[in-house]
Design a protein around this motif. Structure first.
Motif, PDB file in Angstrom:
ATOM      1  N   SER A 124      44.254  45.580  23.406  1.00  0.00           N
ATOM      2  CA  SER A 124      43.366  44.706  24.174  1.00  0.00           C
ATOM      3  C   SER A 124      44.166  43.668  24.948  1.00  0.00           C
ATOM      4  O   SER A 124      43.889  43.407  26.127  1.00  0.00           O
ATOM      5  CB  SER A 124      42.376  44.015  23.224  1.00  0.00           C
ATOM      6  OG  SER A 124      41.540  43.147  23.931  1.00  0.00           O
ATOM      7  N   SER A 125      45.166  43.088  24.315  1.00  0.00           N
ATOM      8  CA  SER A 125      46.019  42.095  24.986  1.00  0.00           C
ATOM      9  C   SER A 125      46.778  42.746  26.138  1.00  0.00           C
ATOM     10  O   SER A 125      46.913  42.147  27.222  1.00  0.00           O
ATOM     11  CB  SER A 125      47.019  41.490  24.006  1.00  0.00           C
ATOM     12  OG  SER A 125      46.359  40.784  22.993  1.00  0.00           O
ATOM     13  N   ASN A 144      44.387  43.312  29.025  1.00  0.00           N
ATOM     14  CA  ASN A 144      44.108  42.028  29.685  1.00  0.00           C
ATOM     15  C   ASN A 144      45.270  41.610  30.583  1.00  0.00           C
ATOM     16  O   ASN A 144      45.056  41.150  31.715  1.00  0.00           O
ATOM     17  CB  ASN A 144      43.812  40.938  28.654  1.00  0.00           C
ATOM     18  CG  ASN A 144      42.470  41.128  27.978  1.00  0.00           C
ATOM     19  OD1 ASN A 144      41.601  41.811  28.499  1.00  0.00           O
ATOM     20  ND2 ASN A 144      42.305  40.530  26.817  1.00  0.00           N
ATOM     21  N   ALA A 145      46.479  41.773  30.095  1.00  0.00           N
ATOM     22  CA  ALA A 145      47.652  41.400  30.901  1.00  0.00           C
ATOM     23  C   ALA A 145      47.746  42.283  32.136  1.00  0.00           C
ATOM     24  O   ALA A 145      48.070  41.797  33.238  1.00  0.00           O
ATOM     25  CB  ALA A 145      48.925  41.531  30.056  1.00  0.00           C
ATOM     26  N   MET A 191      45.250  43.717  33.714  1.00  0.00           N
ATOM     27  CA  MET A 191      44.178  43.321  34.631  1.00  0.00           C
ATOM     28  C   MET A 191      44.549  42.049  35.390  1.00  0.00           C
ATOM     29  O   MET A 191      44.309  41.942  36.601  1.00  0.00           O
ATOM     30  CB  MET A 191      42.860  43.124  33.858  1.00  0.00           C
ATOM     31  CG  MET A 191      42.304  44.404  33.260  1.00  0.00           C
ATOM     32  SD  MET A 191      42.014  45.703  34.462  1.00  0.00           S
ATOM     33  CE  MET A 191      40.610  45.060  35.314  1.00  0.00           C
ATOM     34  N   VAL A 192      45.149  41.101  34.700  1.00  0.00           N
ATOM     35  CA  VAL A 192      45.580  39.862  35.353  1.00  0.00           C
ATOM     36  C   VAL A 192      46.666  40.173  36.384  1.00  0.00           C
ATOM     37  O   VAL A 192      46.648  39.641  37.509  1.00  0.00           O
ATOM     38  CB  VAL A 192      46.078  38.838  34.301  1.00  0.00           C
ATOM     39  CG1 VAL A 192      46.797  37.672  34.952  1.00  0.00           C
ATOM     40  CG2 VAL A 192      44.900  38.347  33.458  1.00  0.00           C
TER      41      VAL A 192
END
Length: 86
Positions: free
Chosen positions: A59-60, A63-64, A66-67
């Motif tokens: 998940s992390s 997220n990274a 996507m950023v």
């Protein structure tokens, strides 16, 4: 030669001995099943913890990514806007 009653009495003794032996085997198997069940529960808990950690890392990572993708797209938009404003 032993009488029929004596032979029958010896046979009953043998059957009783076998019954006790089978009872002990049955008890040992139950005990073994309980031990295996306990160990499998412990193993299942450990695997669950590991999967939870992996899910958090995944998940992390998503997220990274996507950023990072949003930053790249923002950079492209800024470059295109700069080129169009000239």
């Amino acid at each position: 030669m032993a009488s029929t009653e004596e032979r029958f009495a010896r046979l009953e003794e043998h059957v009783d001995e076998h019954s006790r032996g089978l009872s002990e085997v049955r008890d040992s198997i139950r005990h073994l099943e309980q031990r295996f069940e306990s160990r499998f529960q412990h193993l299942e808990q450990r695997v669950d913890v590991r999967f939870d950690v992996l899910e958090q890392r995944y998940s992390s990572m998503i997220n990274a990514q996507m950023v990072t993708l949003a930053a790249i797209i923002g950079g492209f938009v800024a470059v295109i806007a700069s080129l169009l404003s000239r």
